[in-house]
Structures are given as C-alpha cells and as structure tokens.
Design an enzyme around this catalytic site. Structure first.
Site, PDB file in Angstrom:
ATOM      1  N   ASP A 278       0.860  -1.183   0.000  1.00  0.00           N
ATOM      2  CA  ASP A 278       0.000   0.000   0.000  1.00  0.00           C
ATOM      3  C   ASP A 278       0.894   1.229   0.000  1.00  0.00           C
ATOM      4  O   ASP A 278       1.766   1.369   0.868  1.00  0.00           O
ATOM      5  CB  ASP A 278      -0.899   0.019   1.241  1.00  0.00           C
ATOM      6  CG  ASP A 278      -1.980  -1.052   1.195  1.00  0.00           C
ATOM      7  OD1 ASP A 278      -1.998  -1.829   0.222  1.00  0.00           O
ATOM      8  OD2 ASP A 278      -2.806  -1.103   2.122  1.00  0.00           O
TER       9      ASP A 278
ATOM     10  N   ASP B 288     -15.307  -3.087  -1.584  1.00  0.00           N
ATOM     11  CA  ASP B 288     -15.002  -2.892  -0.169  1.00  0.00           C
ATOM     12  C   ASP B 288     -16.320  -2.689   0.566  1.00  0.00           C
ATOM     13  O   ASP B 288     -17.152  -1.886   0.127  1.00  0.00           O
ATOM     14  CB  ASP B 288     -14.115  -1.654   0.015  1.00  0.00           C
ATOM     15  CG  ASP B 288     -12.852  -1.726  -0.842  1.00  0.00           C
ATOM     16  OD1 ASP B 288     -12.395  -2.854  -1.104  1.00  0.00           O
ATOM     17  OD2 ASP B 288     -12.346  -0.670  -1.249  1.00  0.00           O
TER      18      ASP B 288
END
Length: 243
Positions: free
Chosen positions: A8, A129
């Site tokens: 990330d 998500d």
C-alpha cells in the site's frame, strides 16, 4: 488458494492503514521496489499494489513508486487506487502492470467496467469494499446503500477476472477475515473471489482454504506479513500443500 502480498503506497512509501483511515498509517518501508523484491524472494506469486493517495484523490499519485516496483519484480502485479478512466488503465498496463483494479468507479459507473473488460480482456479486476455488508467507496470514506453481492452481480458476464472483497471492519485489525461474508459472496456469483482484510494467522489461511470450493481463489495479506504475525514463505507452503 494463492497468497497475495500487498504493498500500500502513501507518499511514495509502503504503509499499512487501520480500517482504511489515512491518519492511522504505519510506514513499513520507504523503498517500495526493495519491498516488492523481498516479497517475490519469499515466494510471492502475484503482487497487490494500492495507490492510497490515488484512491482518495481519484487519480494516480504514486507513479514513480509503482514504476520502481514493476522494475524490481518478474511476478505478475495488480494495481488499484484512483483508476477512473480508460486512459489511466492504458497507462498502467503500458508500464507493465498485469491487472488493474476498479473500485469506486465500478460502483458509480458499472458501464465503465464493461467497457474496460471489452478493451482489456483478462486484465480487469473489480474491488468491492464493504462495511457491515454495504459497499464503501472513495477510499472507504463513503458508505453506499448497495450490498456487496448486489454490486458484484452487476458484473457477471462482463469478463471481470476476479472480485477482490475487503471487509473494512477487519482490515489492518489482525482479527481474521470475515469468512462467512466472503463465502456468501463467492457462492452468490460466478466470478472468482479474492479475500482481503484481517488475515492474522496460518489458521485464517486454513479457514479460507476450507471455503475455496465456494469460489474463493486467493487472499491478500498486508499487515500480517509486515508485522511478522505470518511468515509469507510458510503461508505459501501451506497453500501449495493443498493444491
């Protein structure tokens, strides 16, 4: 079952967030290329990259770090964060990214997914998500009124390579993935599902292997391998035993 290490990116560094909160970040490595090479050395078969700044801004933000990662590895890569148009997809594929992940834009404009799949066959993944089962977008800052399953069903027949399902409440919390929700989603659709969020132990991997027949083909891990809670090479060895 494939174990997919994650990188990330925030401000050019490898970080992990807790529950998607940008202010709750921990920097693990300021050299993303070196980190990518290390995950490949430990046996990683695919690398998952997220441009966190891009996800919040709605446009690519960590291009030089992404270039460094692509140059550092020979394994396939998949990238998400801020991908909202065809030109961005083209730019990333030209850079050497293997598959791109469409998240917020998939919920806001499902026709974009169809167009992208037609133009870049086999290269498109949709990231869904969810918080309490409801889809969250814009770097998880906004929760919508549509369920993960309802959204995923819209892409059946489009040619999407996989759905990455992240349970936000579990992400970065080291409490184990949401097995029940992941299994329910995989059983409800005809697209392979990759689990994400919360992986914390080899037992969690065993639990995911147990639902592989439902259509769960992989799992993304971040914090667990950075913190040492899971040894990546051991985790990969465990999945290879089951193949």
């Amino acid at each position: 079952m494939i174990i997919i290490p994650a990188i990330d990116l925030k401000n050019g560094c490898c970080v992990r967030l807790e529950q998607g909160l940008m202010e709750k970040d921990t920097v693990f490595n300021d050299d993303p290329g070196a980190q990518a090479a290390e995950w490949q050395r430990q046996g990683g078969e695919i690398l998952h990259i997220v441009d966190l700044d891009g996800a919040f801004a709605g446009e690519p933000k960590n291009r030089s770090a992404i270039e460094a990662i692509v140059k550092s590895v020979t394994i396939p890569t998949q990238l998400g964060g801020g991908i909202r148009d065809i030109a961005t997809i083209e730019a990333y594929l030209s850079l050497g990214i293997g598959r791109v992940i469409i998240g917020t834009a998939a919920q806001r404009n499902p026709a974009f997914v169809k167009e992208a799949c037609a133009k870049f066959a086999g290269k498109i993944v949709v990231g869904i998500d969810a918080k309490n089962g409801m889809v969250a977008v814009q770097g998880w800052a906004e929760v919508t009124g549509i369920t993960a399953t309802e959204l995923a069903r819209q892409f059946e027949g489009d040619g999407v390579s996989a759905i990455i399902y992240t349970d936000i409440s579990r992400d970065g919390m080291m409490q184990g993935p949401n097995i029940q929700a992941t299994k329910a989603l995989a059983e409800a659709i005809n697209i392979p599902v990759i689990a994400s969020g919360g992986l914390s132990s080899l037992q969690d991997i065993e639990n995911l292997i147990a639902i592989e027949s439902s259509g769960v083909t992989g799992v993304i891990t971040g914090k667990a391998i950075y913190s040492g809670a899971i040894n990546l090479a051991e985790a990969i060895a465990l999945t290879k035993k089951q193949r």
